[in-house]
Design a protein around this motif. Sequence first.
Motif, PDB file in Angstrom:
ATOM      1  N   TYR A 111       0.823  -1.204   0.000  1.00  0.00           N
ATOM      2  CA  TYR A 111       0.000   0.000   0.000  1.00  0.00           C
ATOM      3  C   TYR A 111       0.861   1.259   0.000  1.00  0.00           C
ATOM      4  N   ILE A 127      -3.551   3.092  -0.493  1.00  0.00           N
ATOM      5  CA  ILE A 127      -4.091   2.504  -1.715  1.00  0.00           C
ATOM      6  C   ILE A 127      -3.054   1.608  -2.376  1.00  0.00           C
ATOM      7  N   SER A 134      -7.618  -0.730  -2.042  1.00  0.00           N
ATOM      8  CA  SER A 134      -7.207   0.109  -0.917  1.00  0.00           C
ATOM      9  C   SER A 134      -7.319  -0.681   0.373  1.00  0.00           C
TER      10      SER A 134
END
Length: 275
Positions: A111, A127, A134
Motif C-alpha cells: 500500500y 491505496i 485500498s
Amino acid sequence: MNPNKLKEIQSRYHGFLETPFLWHGRGVFDLIHFSNEKSKTGVFTLTIDKNPRLGKLVERFVSFELGQCPHIDILAENIQIQQEKITLGELDCILLQKNIPIHLEVVYKFYLFVPTTESDSPLHNWIGPNKKDSLIQKLTKLKEKQFPLLYQKETLKYLKKLPIDITSIKQQVYFKAQLFIPLKQRKQHAAITPLNQNCIVGFYCKKEELSMFKSDKFFIPKKHDWLVIPHQHVTWTNFKIFESTLQTFLNEQNSPLCWVKKSNGEIIKLFVVWW
C-alpha cells in the motif's frame, strides 16, 4: 526443482517471514490479528511446481510456516463455499491453535500512503500501487463479507465434517503488508497509528521526481520478487536504460516496484507510479 529455482523460492520465503504484521491484537476495524510465535524454521522445504499468483504463493508460505508449529493443527484450507454451483466465497484456513478452532483469513498487501483531506482516518489514505484497491476496501471486505461467510448455512454444512465445536470458532486475520510513503516526505516522521510503523519499507514517486537518482543504479524485480529483501546480487542498470524500461510499464498504467542502489551501497525500494 533446480538450484536456481530453490534459491529463488527461498529468497521469497525469507522476505515473507521478515515482513511485519500490519497490526497486533484488536486494533484495526475491530478485527483481531492472529498471534503466534515467530517461526523457527527459516527454510522452505516444499516443492512449488507451478507459478502461482503472488497471493496464492503467500498462502503456501503461511501454511508451511504454521505447519511447523507444534501447537497448531491445520484442518482445512481454501474452502470453496457453494450454493447450487454458485460460489459464495472462500475460507482461507480453519485451524486449531492449542485446541482452539480459528477461522483465519490470510492477507499480504502493498500500500502507498496518499495524503488527502477527505477523511479524518489515516486508514483511508492507503491505496494499491495501481489504485485498483485500498486498505479500507480490504478491511471492509473482511468484516462484511469474508467473516460473515462462516455463518452461512452452506458453510455450516461443511464445518460439521470437521472435528471441532463450530459454536466456538474464533475469527482472526493474518495480515502482512509493505507500506510506502511519498518520496518527498522521506525525511519526515510518518504517523500511521494504529498500523505498525515497521511496515514502512520504502517510498513512491512520479517519474518526474527521479532526477535525484540519475547517478544511481536500478533494478526492476518481477512481481513475485516484491517479497524479496533487496540485495546486491542482481543485474543493475544505469538511469538511461532504466528510464526506457520504466516508460513501458507506465504506458500500460502499471506502477513497478524498483530497487535503487545509491553510490554508498544503500538500496532503497521505490514504486514509480503512473497516476
